[in-house]
Design an enzyme around this catalytic site. Structure first.
Site, PDB file in Angstrom:
ATOM      1  CE  LYS A 142      -4.498  -2.297   2.039  1.00  9.22           C
ATOM      2  NZ  LYS A 142      -3.807  -3.928   1.777  1.00  9.22           N
TER       3      LYS A 142
HETATM    4  C1  LIG Z   1      -4.318  -5.018   1.451  1.00 13.17           C
HETATM    5  C2  LIG Z   1      -3.263  -5.914   1.081  1.00 13.17           C
HETATM    6  C3  LIG Z   1      -3.937  -7.217   0.880  1.00 13.17           C
HETATM    7  C4  LIG Z   1      -5.977  -6.667  -0.095  1.00 13.17           C
HETATM    8  O1  LIG Z   1      -5.362  -5.726  -1.192  1.00 13.17           O
HETATM    9  P1  LIG Z   1      -7.051  -5.347  -2.027  1.00 13.17           P
HETATM   10  O2  LIG Z   1      -6.601  -4.145  -3.023  1.00 13.17           O
HETATM   11  O3  LIG Z   1      -7.569  -4.478  -0.454  1.00 13.17           O
HETATM   12  O4  LIG Z   1      -7.334  -6.273  -2.373  1.00 13.17           O
HETATM   13  C5  LIG Z   1      -3.469  -8.048   0.170  1.00 13.17           C
HETATM   14  N1  LIG Z   1      -2.369  -8.464   0.663  1.00 13.17           N
HETATM   15  C6  LIG Z   1      -2.012  -6.991   1.649  1.00 13.17           C
HETATM   16  C7  LIG Z   1      -0.188  -7.496   2.555  1.00 13.17           C
HETATM   17  C8  LIG Z   1      -2.494  -6.371   1.600  1.00 13.17           C
HETATM   18  O5  LIG Z   1      -1.788  -5.229   3.259  1.00 13.17           O
END
Ligand SMILES: *Cc1c(COP(=O)(O)O)cnc(C)c1O
Length: 464
Positions: A112
């Protein structure tokens, strides 16, 4: 570029507007009015660009009229300067077919950061010189919260309120949020699940008492700018593995459908993606939807991959909008029905149009098995989220000459208890995280009660 709502009843916005707005006023999500498309020659010409140059090239069509490619380059250089790997998102080879795309070299060790570090700079850019104070309200199942907080901590004209489900995020995840003591950061632990927290955030965006008093913005993956920043690493990985001449498949650990939707956008833009594998844990609403057409909410089961412990995937609405011919009133009616009934059926026509997406579900044993395989066969320690996608990648039966890239969405140290249970190995926190466990924490616990949370936000927000 002009942005339209998936529910067809909100004003169109430009890129700056859509970055600051988050959710549309009709409850829909903003999407570009058309998908820009690169020719094969244009994609071939992207080979050899640095990450920052590539990011600006890929994103420029989406910011046209607001930010030029050169302006984007400066913002990206600032955003990705906080990453600890020169490649920003390096690829690691596992075997003849499988690769890991490491997306966890940002400040909070999760993918993220790739989007949110840029978003912090976009916010600053669009707020500078004006007299708007932005109140960011978000819900997090762990990683979004820390990445968002690190992206805006200490920035002027921004106040951030981050809701997380009390005792349902890992200790590392919680501390990455609660040890940021900047006065514009407010952490709220909610008694309830992530979905409860997210529902409160959605409700706040539709609550006139809040929206008249504050300029609200979102940082969860409903924010278009986040998805846009994630499109870049699909290009990056595919170019390294032979695109545009060669197709590449991706396996994506999926929760809110943001990351994998960015892959879909890359495909719309002309990147030769053979398939996108939507990997879920036992919270498998998306797997049921894509494999059987059954999009119906079940109970949320807590797992070792908490960022995927989600039943309602907000960004799925963006795909539904495309599958129904981009007709906002149809999508609005469908979503109203879903919000009332907790379920919907995808017609066979819609599923045919969604054929780029494959899906798979991994339970706790399969997840642990993938962690052990990576460790024992490839000498790579991976986190539980990545393991779910790797399990799906290895089961997918992709033709042998097509590389399969598993998105490694978190650093294994972020989920070290689960990693240790599966592999016997306890990954160390990288040096740059430092003394996380010695630092002071600050957060408030609130009941899972909308009015209490709304009053907290109204009481603490900055106004301008
Ligand atoms: C947020 C997250 C996901 C999922 O991603 P999305 O965009 O919500 O589908 C998967 N793995 C990790 C480690 C995350 O932080």
């Amino acid at each position: 570029m002009n942005y339209i709502s998936t529910r067809g009843n909100a004003s169109n916005l430009d890129f700056a507007g859509v970055t600051l707005a988050g959710l549309a006023s009709d409850g829909g999500l903003y999407v570009p009015s058309t998908w820009p498309r690169f020719s094969t020659e244009q994609i071939a010409a992207m080979r050899g660009l640095t990450y920052v140059e590539l990011a600006a090239r890929v994103m420029a069509p989406f910011t046209a009229g607001v930010l030029s490619e050169d302006e984007l380059k400066l913002l990206c250089a600032a955003a990705y300067g906080s990453f600890s790997h020169a490649a920003i998102t390096p690829l690691t080879q596992l075997d003849d077919q499988n690769w890991l795309l490491e997306l966890f070299h940002g400040p909070t060790l999760a993918f993220k950061d790739v989007a949110l570090q840029l978003l912090g700079h976009l916010f600053e850019r669009f707020l500078s010189g004006g007299n708007t104070a932005l109140t960011i309200v978000g819900a997090t199942s762990g990683d979004t919260g820390s990445a968002a907080i690190h992206a805006v901590a200490g920035r002027e004209n921004i106040e951030i309120f981050m809701l997380h489900p009390h005792n349902r995020v890992s200790d590392v995840q919680r501390r990455q949020m609660t040890t940021v003591l900047a006065p514009n950061v407010h952490n709220i632990a909610i008694d309830g699940s992530f979905d409860d927290a997210q529902a409160m955030v959605k409700r706040m965006f539709g609550d006139a008492e809040v929206t008249q008093a504050l300029t609200l913005s979102a940082v969860n993956s409903i924010n278009w700018a986040r998805l846009m920043a994630q499109v870049v690493y699909y290009f990056r990985a595919a170019l390294h593995l032979g695109a545009p001449e060669r197709q590449v498949a991706f396996s994506v650990p999926t929760g809110n459908f943001g990351d994998v939707f960015a892959g879909y956008v890359a495909a719309q833009m002309g990147l030769p993606i053979e398939r996108l594998i939507v990997a879920t844990n036992v919270n498998d609403i998306l797997h049921r939807a894509l494999s059987k057409g059954d999009y119906s909410i079940g109970a949320v089961t807590p797992t070792a991959a908490p960022s995927m412990d989600i039943q309602v995937s907000s960004n799925f609405e963006r795909l539904l909008f495309d599958l129904e011919g981009r007709d906002g009133s149809t999508t609005a009616a469908r979503m109203k029905w879903f919000e009332q009934m907790g379920k919907m059926v995808l017609s066979s026509d819609m599923r045919r149009k969604a054929a780029l997406f494959h899906s798979a579900r991994a339970d706790a044993d399969e997840m642990a098995g993938a962690m052990r395989w990576a460790h024992e066969q490839c000498n790579e320690v991976i986190d539980p989220h990545t393991a779910i996608a790797l399990h799906a990648a290895r089961k997918a039966n992709v033709a042998a000459d097509i590389p399969v890239v598993t998105l490694a969405t978190a650093h294994p140290a972020k989920f070290r208890d689960a990693v240790e249970r599966a592999t016997g190995l306890r990954p160390a926190l990288p040096h740059r995280i430092g003394n996380l466990f010695d630092r002071e924490e600050r957060f408030d616990v609130r009941p899972g009660d909308y009015a209490a949370v709304r009053d907290y936000v109204l009481g603490h927000a900055a106004r301008a």
